[in-house]
Design a protein around this motif. Sequence first.
Motif, PDB file in Angstrom:
ATOM      1  N   VAL A   1       9.599  -4.669   4.652  1.00 30.62           N
ATOM      2  CA  VAL A   1       8.596  -5.693   4.343  1.00 30.62           C
ATOM      3  C   VAL A   1       7.193  -5.142   4.608  1.00 30.62           C
ATOM      4  O   VAL A   1       6.285  -5.313   3.797  1.00 30.62           O
ATOM      5  CB  VAL A   1       8.849  -6.973   5.174  1.00 30.62           C
ATOM      6  N   ARG A   2       7.026  -4.463   5.729  1.00 27.76           N
ATOM      7  CA  ARG A   2       5.713  -3.886   6.054  1.00 27.76           C
ATOM      8  C   ARG A   2       5.309  -2.836   5.028  1.00 27.76           C
ATOM      9  O   ARG A   2       4.135  -2.710   4.686  1.00 27.76           O
ATOM     10  CB  ARG A   2       5.730  -3.254   7.448  1.00 27.76           C
ATOM     11  N   GLU A   3       6.292  -2.071   4.541  1.00 28.50           N
ATOM     12  CA  GLU A   3       5.990  -1.051   3.541  1.00 28.50           C
ATOM     13  C   GLU A   3       5.507  -1.694   2.241  1.00 28.50           C
ATOM     14  O   GLU A   3       4.541  -1.229   1.629  1.00 28.50           O
ATOM     15  CB  GLU A   3       7.224  -0.196   3.275  1.00 28.50           C
ATOM     16  N   VAL A   4       6.149  -2.775   1.835  1.00 28.39           N
ATOM     17  CA  VAL A   4       5.731  -3.476   0.622  1.00 28.39           C
ATOM     18  C   VAL A   4       4.325  -4.040   0.807  1.00 28.39           C
ATOM     19  O   VAL A   4       3.476  -3.942  -0.090  1.00 28.39           O
ATOM     20  CB  VAL A   4       6.736  -4.596   0.264  1.00 28.39           C
ATOM     21  N   ARG A   5       4.062  -4.617   1.971  1.00 23.68           N
ATOM     22  CA  ARG A   5       2.723  -5.158   2.243  1.00 23.68           C
ATOM     23  C   ARG A   5       1.677  -4.047   2.222  1.00 23.68           C
ATOM     24  O   ARG A   5       0.572  -4.233   1.713  1.00 23.68           O
ATOM     25  CB  ARG A   5       2.696  -5.873   3.582  1.00 23.68           C
ATOM     26  N   GLU A   6       2.025  -2.914   2.801  1.00 26.59           N
ATOM     27  CA  GLU A   6       1.081  -1.794   2.822  1.00 26.59           C
ATOM     28  C   GLU A   6       0.800  -1.318   1.410  1.00 26.59           C
ATOM     29  O   GLU A   6      -0.351  -1.036   1.050  1.00 26.59           O
ATOM     30  CB  GLU A   6       1.647  -0.655   3.689  1.00 26.59           C
ATOM     31  N   GLN A   7       1.829  -1.225   0.580  1.00 25.67           N
ATOM     32  CA  GLN A   7       1.633  -0.804  -0.809  1.00 25.67           C
ATOM     33  C   GLN A   7       0.779  -1.812  -1.570  1.00 25.67           C
ATOM     34  O   GLN A   7      -0.108  -1.427  -2.338  1.00 25.67           O
ATOM     35  CB  GLN A   7       2.980  -0.630  -1.505  1.00 25.67           C
ATOM     36  N   ASP A   8       1.041  -3.105  -1.354  1.00 23.28           N
ATOM     37  CA  ASP A   8       0.247  -4.143  -2.013  1.00 23.28           C
ATOM     38  C   ASP A   8      -1.223  -4.065  -1.599  1.00 23.28           C
ATOM     39  O   ASP A   8      -2.124  -4.160  -2.438  1.00 23.28           O
ATOM     40  CB  ASP A   8       0.795  -5.534  -1.698  1.00 23.28           C
ATOM     41  N   SER A   9      -1.457  -3.898  -0.307  1.00 21.15           N
ATOM     42  CA  SER A   9      -2.845  -3.840   0.145  1.00 21.15           C
ATOM     43  C   SER A   9      -3.520  -2.548  -0.322  1.00 21.15           C
ATOM     44  O   SER A   9      -4.725  -2.552  -0.599  1.00 21.15           O
ATOM     45  CB  SER A   9      -2.941  -3.994   1.657  1.00 21.15           C
ATOM     46  N   ARG A  10      -2.746  -1.472  -0.462  1.00 21.01           N
ATOM     47  CA  ARG A  10      -3.318  -0.227  -0.992  1.00 21.01           C
ATOM     48  C   ARG A  10      -3.708  -0.408  -2.454  1.00 21.01           C
ATOM     49  O   ARG A  10      -4.770   0.043  -2.890  1.00 21.01           O
ATOM     50  CB  ARG A  10      -2.328   0.921  -0.843  1.00 21.01           C
ATOM     51  N   MET A  11      -2.851  -1.098  -3.224  1.00 20.69           N
ATOM     52  CA  MET A  11      -3.190  -1.364  -4.625  1.00 20.69           C
ATOM     53  C   MET A  11      -4.420  -2.277  -4.705  1.00 20.69           C
ATOM     54  O   MET A  11      -5.276  -2.100  -5.574  1.00 20.69           O
ATOM     55  CB  MET A  11      -2.007  -1.987  -5.358  1.00 20.69           C
ATOM     56  N   GLY A  12      -4.515  -3.239  -3.789  1.00 21.35           N
ATOM     57  CA  GLY A  12      -5.702  -4.093  -3.742  1.00 21.35           C
ATOM     58  C   GLY A  12      -6.951  -3.290  -3.430  1.00 21.35           C
ATOM     59  O   GLY A  12      -8.017  -3.530  -4.018  1.00 21.35           O
ATOM     60  N   LEU A  13      -6.828  -2.328  -2.525  1.00 17.75           N
ATOM     61  CA  LEU A  13      -7.958  -1.467  -2.202  1.00 17.75           C
ATOM     62  C   LEU A  13      -8.376  -0.638  -3.409  1.00 17.75           C
ATOM     63  O   LEU A  13      -9.567  -0.516  -3.706  1.00 17.75           O
ATOM     64  CB  LEU A  13      -7.614  -0.545  -1.027  1.00 17.75           C
TER      65      LEU A  13
END
Length: 148
Positions: free
Chosen positions: A14-26
């Motif tokens: 779950v944390r990995e998915v969140r990190e990927q999502d926030s990286r795409m947002g960045l």
Amino acid sequence: MIADDRGLAAVARVREVREQDSRMGLVHADREHRAVVARAEELDHLVDTHQAAAGEPLPAGQWAAQRTVLGTVAAAARRTHREADAAGVVRTAAQEHWQQDRSRLRAVETLLERRAEARRAEAARAEGRLLDDLGAQRWLRAREEQAE
């Protein structure tokens, strides 16, 4: 994977998915910021070009039209600079969010690695104890055979 780590592994996913999502947002926020900054630079260049041309002698009608265009372009440049500032704030917030998510992911991954290392160390100790026991049994048998 040990049953105790299944839940932690799920948290890591779950944390990995969140990190990927926030990286795409960045990445998206960075692109938006760069695009607005580029537009602002283009408008600044237009303002500079029109100001340079304003020094030439012109008939009153053309001069008034040129000043109107210059005022409009300058207003657009100011508005675009404000948009660039706002996009910069969004980009900074996105970067902080991504760094937070990345930090949380690393914490869970580190915990999983530590648990795996602890299990490997315990397995190595258990194997060492077993080998010591086997060695001791063999030594006792050899000693008993010599005694006979």
